[in-house]
Design an enzyme around this catalytic site. Sequence first.
Site, PDB file in Angstrom:
ATOM      1  N   ASN A 160      -6.129  -2.711   2.057  1.00  0.00           N
ATOM      2  CA  ASN A 160      -6.127  -4.154   2.283  1.00  0.00           C
ATOM      3  C   ASN A 160      -7.565  -4.612   2.413  1.00  0.00           C
ATOM      4  OD1 ASN A 160      -3.353  -4.430   2.319  1.00  0.00           O
ATOM      5  ND2 ASN A 160      -3.180  -4.411   4.530  1.00  0.00           N
TER       6      ASN A 160
ATOM      7  N   ARG B  99       0.819  -1.216   0.000  1.00  0.00           N
ATOM      8  CA  ARG B  99       0.000   0.000   0.000  1.00  0.00           C
ATOM      9  C   ARG B  99       0.850   1.262   0.000  1.00  0.00           C
ATOM     10  NH1 ARG B  99      -3.653  -0.522   4.970  1.00  0.00           N
ATOM     11  NH2 ARG B  99      -1.702  -1.347   5.736  1.00  0.00           N
TER      12      ARG B  99
END
Length: 89
Positions: free
Chosen positions: A36, A18
């Site tokens: 996520n 990320r």
Amino acid sequence: MESKKVTVSGRVQGVYFRDTCRRMALAAGVRGWVRNRPDGTVQALFEGEPDAVEQMVAWAHTGPPQAAVSAVEVTSVPASDPVGFRVVG
């Protein structure tokens, strides 16, 4: 303007996916988000100039060095005009 949602499978959580995605998107001038998901995948929205969005989609197939991407699902979606690029969730 192009907008694509991607879902990335494999070893993609806990490997800085990320944060690296956020940095790459900002450098490419792409807006959107990355998060996520509970099923172990990472999902992202890339929005911007077509070449920049395609650059991010191509990056998602590899991810950061620690990742092991096994599949990437790409879907064109209507533009939502997000501000900046952020990690959500």
